[in-house]
Design a protein around this motif. Structure first.
Motif, PDB file in Angstrom:
ATOM      1  N   GLU A 175      26.338  33.626  45.055  1.00 28.56           N
ATOM      2  CA  GLU A 175      25.808  32.262  45.191  1.00 28.56           C
ATOM      3  C   GLU A 175      26.309  31.368  44.039  1.00 28.56           C
ATOM      4  O   GLU A 175      26.727  30.233  44.247  1.00 28.56           O
ATOM      5  CB  GLU A 175      24.281  32.350  45.165  1.00 28.56           C
ATOM      6  CG  GLU A 175      23.564  31.190  45.816  1.00 28.56           C
ATOM      7  CD  GLU A 175      22.045  31.407  45.782  1.00 28.56           C
ATOM      8  OE1 GLU A 175      21.335  30.449  45.441  1.00 28.56           O
ATOM      9  OE2 GLU A 175      21.590  32.531  46.088  1.00 28.56           O
ATOM     10  N   ARG A 203      22.062  24.273  23.524  1.00 30.38           N
ATOM     11  CA  ARG A 203      21.102  24.970  24.395  1.00 30.38           C
ATOM     12  C   ARG A 203      19.713  24.321  24.323  1.00 30.38           C
ATOM     13  O   ARG A 203      18.974  24.299  25.310  1.00 30.38           O
ATOM     14  CB  ARG A 203      21.077  26.462  24.084  1.00 30.38           C
ATOM     15  CG  ARG A 203      22.375  27.141  24.576  1.00 30.38           C
ATOM     16  CD  ARG A 203      22.407  28.620  24.354  1.00 30.38           C
ATOM     17  NE  ARG A 203      21.514  29.370  25.224  1.00 30.38           N
ATOM     18  CZ  ARG A 203      21.829  29.799  26.441  1.00 30.38           C
ATOM     19  NH1 ARG A 203      23.010  29.548  26.962  1.00 30.38           N
ATOM     20  NH2 ARG A 203      20.968  30.496  27.144  1.00 30.38           N
ATOM     21  N   ARG A 234      18.053  19.674  31.681  1.00 24.41           N
ATOM     22  CA  ARG A 234      17.661  20.360  32.912  1.00 24.41           C
ATOM     23  C   ARG A 234      16.318  19.868  33.451  1.00 24.41           C
ATOM     24  O   ARG A 234      16.142  19.755  34.672  1.00 24.41           O
ATOM     25  CB  ARG A 234      17.675  21.874  32.693  1.00 24.41           C
ATOM     26  CG  ARG A 234      19.104  22.440  32.737  1.00 24.41           C
ATOM     27  CD  ARG A 234      19.175  23.827  32.189  1.00 24.41           C
ATOM     28  NE  ARG A 234      20.445  24.485  32.478  1.00 24.41           N
ATOM     29  CZ  ARG A 234      20.850  25.592  31.865  1.00 24.41           C
ATOM     30  NH1 ARG A 234      20.095  26.166  30.942  1.00 24.41           N
ATOM     31  NH2 ARG A 234      22.008  26.150  32.173  1.00 24.41           N
TER      32      ARG A 234
HETATM   33  P1  GTP Z   1      23.944  29.275  31.227  1.00 19.64           P
HETATM   34  O1  GTP Z   1      24.022  28.342  30.087  1.00 19.64           O
HETATM   35  O2  GTP Z   1      24.305  28.593  32.526  1.00 19.64           O
HETATM   36  O3  GTP Z   1      24.663  30.568  31.036  1.00 19.64           O
HETATM   37  O4  GTP Z   1      22.387  29.567  31.386  1.00 19.64           O
HETATM   38  P2  GTP Z   1      21.584  30.815  30.909  1.00 19.64           P
HETATM   39  O5  GTP Z   1      22.314  31.585  29.854  1.00 19.64           O
HETATM   40  O6  GTP Z   1      20.224  30.301  30.597  1.00 19.64           O
HETATM   41  O7  GTP Z   1      21.517  31.642  32.270  1.00 19.64           O
HETATM   42  P3  GTP Z   1      22.226  33.003  32.691  1.00 19.64           P
HETATM   43  O8  GTP Z   1      23.389  33.255  31.793  1.00 19.64           O
HETATM   44  O9  GTP Z   1      21.183  34.024  32.848  1.00 19.64           O
HETATM   45  O10 GTP Z   1      22.752  32.611  34.145  1.00 19.64           O
HETATM   46  C1  GTP Z   1      23.963  31.889  34.292  1.00 19.64           C
HETATM   47  C2  GTP Z   1      23.816  30.914  35.446  1.00 19.64           C
HETATM   48  O11 GTP Z   1      23.596  31.643  36.642  1.00 19.64           O
HETATM   49  C3  GTP Z   1      22.619  29.965  35.340  1.00 19.64           C
HETATM   50  O12 GTP Z   1      22.881  28.790  34.631  1.00 19.64           O
HETATM   51  C4  GTP Z   1      22.373  29.631  36.799  1.00 19.64           C
HETATM   52  O13 GTP Z   1      23.237  28.586  37.245  1.00 19.64           O
HETATM   53  C5  GTP Z   1      22.763  30.909  37.504  1.00 19.64           C
HETATM   54  N1  GTP Z   1      21.566  31.681  37.824  1.00 19.64           N
HETATM   55  C6  GTP Z   1      20.758  32.372  36.974  1.00 19.64           C
HETATM   56  N2  GTP Z   1      19.745  32.952  37.619  1.00 19.64           N
HETATM   57  C7  GTP Z   1      19.895  32.599  38.932  1.00 19.64           C
HETATM   58  C8  GTP Z   1      19.160  32.888  40.123  1.00 19.64           C
HETATM   59  O14 GTP Z   1      18.154  33.571  40.102  1.00 19.64           O
HETATM   60  N3  GTP Z   1      19.652  32.340  41.287  1.00 19.64           N
HETATM   61  C9  GTP Z   1      20.792  31.584  41.325  1.00 19.64           C
HETATM   62  N4  GTP Z   1      21.225  31.093  42.493  1.00 19.64           N
HETATM   63  N5  GTP Z   1      21.492  31.304  40.230  1.00 19.64           N
HETATM   64  C10 GTP Z   1      21.059  31.794  39.048  1.00 19.64           C
END
Ligand code: GTP
Ligand code: MG
Length: 138
Positions: free
Chosen positions: A60, A85, A102
């Motif tokens: 996705e 962040r 966000r």
């Molecule tokens: P980033 O700065 O984007 O890396 O955010 P993060 O570090 O807080 O999140 P993480 O690295 O866990 O996830 C990377 C990205 O995957 C997120 O920014 C979301 O766009 C996507 N993502 C995370 N969890 C989900 C989920 O449960 N569903 C979907 N569709 N996307 C997700």
């Protein structure tokens, strides 16, 4: 002085929010030292997010990131990684603090407007993935 990698994701470019998001970053003291608009392929999205390939949302996520234009940037400033962040807010906009990018602009946990590197090593890798040295002008 530190550098981090930032992306304005397809949900945000589609809604014409690039300028508003860059304003938040600059107002927080981050300087945009490299910036370009890219329409990444599915293969590029898969390579960029390879660290998440075992996660249930990988398909996705990479489909979404290759669904429209993204603005990729290098930001520079004191504690740039942590500061970016903080300005971005939590991954899930429902949990993001008021006044964060966000909280104000993201639609869902997947379509969450921005990306920011989470550590010095990933910042270095993510910058090198999208930019060559001569494209970064500090
Ligand atoms: P980033 O700065 O984007 O890396 O955010 P993060 O570090 O807080 O999140 P993480 O690295 O866990 O996830 C990377 C990205 O995957 C997120 O920014 C979301 O766009 C996507 N993502 C995370 N969890 C989900 C989920 O449960 N569903 C979907 N569709 N996307 C997700
Ligand atoms: Mg992450």
């Amino acid at each position: 002085i530190e550098r981090t990698f930032s992306m304005i994701k397809p949900d945000a470019t589609k809604r014409n929010l690039t300028g508003k998001i860059v304003d938040r970053l600059e107002s927080a003291g981050l300087r945009v030292v490299a910036s370009k608009r890219v329409y990444m392929s599915k293969a590029q999205a898969e390579a960029f997010y390879a660290v998440h390939r075992e996660r249930p949302f990988y398909g996705e996520l990479t489909a979404f990131m290759s669904s429209g234009p993204t603005v990729v940037q290098v930001l520079e400033g004191e504690d740039a990684i942590a500061k970016n962040r903080e300005v971005m807010g939590a991954t899930n906009p429902a949990e993001a603090a008021p006044g964060t990018i966000r909280a104000d602009f993201a639609q869902s946990i997947g379509e969450n407007a921005v990306h920011g590197s989470d550590a010095p090593e990933t910042a270095k890798e993510e910058i090198a993935f999208w930019f060559s040295g001569v494209e970064i002008v500090g």
